[in-house]
Every structure is written in C-alpha cells, then in structure tokens.
Design a protein around this motif. Structure first.
Motif, PDB file in Angstrom:
ATOM      1  N   LEU A  39       0.773  -1.175   0.044  1.00 16.84           N
ATOM      2  CA  LEU A  39       0.095  -0.112   0.007  1.00 16.84           C
ATOM      3  C   LEU A  39       0.683   1.190   0.057  1.00 16.84           C
ATOM      4  N   CYS A  43       0.903   4.298  -2.860  1.00 15.22           N
ATOM      5  CA  CYS A  43       0.846   5.564  -2.679  1.00 15.22           C
ATOM      6  C   CYS A  43       2.029   6.319  -2.891  1.00 15.22           C
ATOM      7  N   THR A  60      -5.218   6.201   5.003  1.00 13.20           N
ATOM      8  CA  THR A  60      -5.824   4.887   4.749  1.00 13.20           C
ATOM      9  C   THR A  60      -6.137   3.974   5.725  1.00 13.20           C
ATOM     10  N   ILE A  84      -9.572   2.276  -1.048  1.00 15.43           N
ATOM     11  CA  ILE A  84      -9.407   3.599   0.125  1.00 15.43           C
ATOM     12  C   ILE A  84      -8.055   4.346  -0.318  1.00 15.43           C
ATOM     13  N   ALA A  85      -7.193   3.620  -0.541  1.00 14.75           N
ATOM     14  CA  ALA A  85      -5.749   4.189  -0.596  1.00 14.75           C
ATOM     15  C   ALA A  85      -5.856   5.073  -2.033  1.00 14.75           C
ATOM     16  N   VAL A  88      -7.840   8.303  -1.171  1.00 13.38           N
ATOM     17  CA  VAL A  88      -6.899   8.915  -0.543  1.00 13.38           C
ATOM     18  C   VAL A  88      -5.994   9.875  -1.238  1.00 13.38           C
TER      19      VAL A  88
END
Length: 345
Positions: A39, A43, A60, A84-85, A88
């Motif tokens: 993750l 990002c 996140t 979600i990440a 974000v």
C-alpha cells in the motif's frame, strides 16, 4: 483463539477481522500488516514522495479502521484497502503541487558559477529506499525485474505528469493487474472510462520514458560491478580523468532541492572539477528505486569527520558500462530516510 496464519491464512484473517470489528486494535494491526508495504509503495507511485506516501498510508489505515464495520468481504481485503488508498491519494494530489524533476523545473545550466537557491516545499520527486518496497523473500527474476521497472525513478517521474484519474488507472491496470471491470469498480467509474484513461496514460508514459530508459539494469551484470567500484574511486580520489571515462556522452547531474542541473559529459565534468571535487568525499553503497546508488558524505573545512552530502542514484547505460544519469538528492530529510548517520568518522 490464535489461528495458525501459515497453515490457514483465510481462517486467520476471518478471526482477526472479527476481533478488529469488536475494537481490538492489535488484531487490526495483524490484519493489515501484510498490506502495509505494498500500500505504501502504491501511494508512493501516486504521489512521488515517500513522505507523502507516509501520510496517505496513515490516512488509509485510519479510514479502514473506522470503516471496518462496512467491509462485507465481498471483495478481497487488499482490494478494499487499495480502493481507500487510491481515493486518499487522489484527494491529496488535488491539495498538493505536482512533484517535478530538475528537467521539469528549467533548462540545464551552462556554467557552474551559480547554482541558485534551494526550492523549498513539497515540490521535488523524492527517492524511495529499496528496503521500503523490495520483496523480503526470493522471487522469480522476471517478477523482480517488473517490480523494479514499476518503481524506477523514470517511471515514477512520468506518472507525475498524468492527471489523477489516468495515474490511478495505469497503476491499477498495469502494476496491480486489476481487470478493467475491477478498476472501474475501485474508482467508481465505467469500464469505457477506464479503457480510455488507460490508453491516454500509456501514450504519455511512453513519450516520457525512452525505450533505453524503460528498465534499470539488473542489480548485478557483467561490467557494471566494476563500473561502480571505479565510480567510487574516481569520486573519492577526485580524479576527473577517471570520472570522464565512466560517463556517457549525454550524461546528466541533478541535485534537488537545488534547481540547477547539468547535461552532457563536458558540463557534468566541469561541475565535478569546479564544485564537487573541491571537497573531500566518502561514498557508501545503497539502493533506491531499484537503482544502484551511494550515500555521499562530505568533509567541511576544519572538521575531522564527514557529514551527509546527499543520496546519489545512478542510471546506467543499457548497452555498455557507462553512467547516463547521476541524480543527487541533497535534502537532509532524504539522507535520514536512507539511514545516513549525522557523522561518518
């Protein structure tokens, strides 16, 4: 109950999920632990900075903790977390300036006399230590090569020129290998929109990454290990003739957050001779973004120790052992990220 995660990971996840929904933060940490590194790397690709990726990952996981009751296990936990990440990161991208490289900021200098003032703020593309993204276990060489390609500086830099939706689609489809339908669901859009965005993103990335730069060379390859040793010797001994033999004709030297950079072997050598080699240096190997590199320490006048001068990552020529690019990151925060001590005896 403490499920054996090695023998029955599905049962372990179900147990941790049940306990986390009941408010057990330790169970939540165990639940998301396998996903933290991938993750964070996702990002980083989206945002171009490991520090921004830290913020995005924290946000996140906080959102996941708060929304855990709504996770119905209809999709994999990892997919839910990537959804979600990604959102974000899209929100953070809208709030922060695009990360740039030296070439994005302005043309190369034709003199070493003035290097300009550092450009402060969240502006520059920043490197990611290999220790933060590389696999912890042995993996298939083809898979390892692809992982390096997808975190190489040239690739991450090219991503920063894409609009947010194209950046997200390219990463979801080509790096994380979700189908068009899965990517559309993750982003809350249509398959047609995903396919259109992917085509535009692929075209822009190809334009910004020449074929010869698309892949960093393998970690060990005949001729390149000797090149790296000669590079260290030339730099530490301040040997301009030796350095000249190591540089490709179109070599470049960048040094964010200073805006100045140099293009072509003659100007890079002039910068070494007139500025860099006026100071004693010590180099220690490191790796970032799948590139070989060095922690560079400089000795200031009157001091008996060496202090961090920057993190240098090299892009090597694909066909012969020559250096095409020396990307030096002189921000103290980057030096600390790569574990450089404040002093080197």
């Amino acid at each position: 109950m403490h499920p054996d995660t090695a023998s029955d990971p599905a049962a372990a996840q179900a147990e941790y999920l049940q306990r986390a929904r009941a408010g057990d933060t330790a169970a939540f940490d165990r639940l998301v632990a396998p996903h933290r590194r991938p993750l964070h790397t996702h990002c980083y690709r989206m945002l171009g900075s490991p520090f921004d990726a830290d913020d995005a990952l924290q946000e996140t996981l906080l959102a996941a903790w708060r929304g855990l009751a709504g996770f119905e296990s209809r999709s994999a936990l990892g997919t839910w977390l990537y959804r979600i990440a990604t959102h974000v990161c899209l929100r953070l991208m809208a709030q922060r300036p695009r990360r740039i490289t030296s070439a994005d900021h302005g043309p190369p200098l034709l003199s070493t006399a003035e290097l300009g003032e550092p450009v402060a703020g969240p502006v520059w593309l920043e490197p990611l230590p290999d220790a933060e993204w590389a696999a912890t276990a042995a993996e298939d060489p083809a898979a390892a090569l692809q992982r390096r390609e997808h975190v190489a500086l040239a690739f991450v830099a090219a991503l920063q020129h894409l609009p947010g939706n194209q950046r997200a689609v390219l990463l979801l489809r080509e790096v994380l290998e979700y189908s068009a339908a899965e990517a559309a669901e993750l982003l809350g859009t249509s398959v047609a929109s995903v396919n259109s965005a992917l085509q535009r993103a692929q075209k822009k990335v190809r334009e910004r990454i020449p074929a010869a730069q698309a892949l960093p060379p393998p970690g060990r390859q005949d001729g390149f290990d000797g090149l790296l040793a000669r590079f260290v010797a030339a730099w530490e001994q301040r040997d301009i003739a030796a350095m000249s033999r190591l540089l490709a004709e179109d070599a470049r030297f960048t040094m964010p957050p200073l805006p100045s950079w140099f293009s072509g072997r003659p100007m890079v050598l002039a910068f070494f001779a007139e500025r860099v080699f006026q100071t004693p240096w010590r180099l220690q190997p490191l790796h970032g973004n799948g590139h070989q590199g060095f922690a560079c320490y400089m000795q200031q006048p009157g001091e008996d120790h060496f202090s961090p001068g920057g993190v240098v990552l090299l892009r090597l020529h694909q066909g012969e052992p020559l250096i095409e690019s020396i990307d030096s990151f002189i921000d103290p925060a980057v030096c600390r990220r790569f574990g450089m001590p404040d002093q080197l005896s």
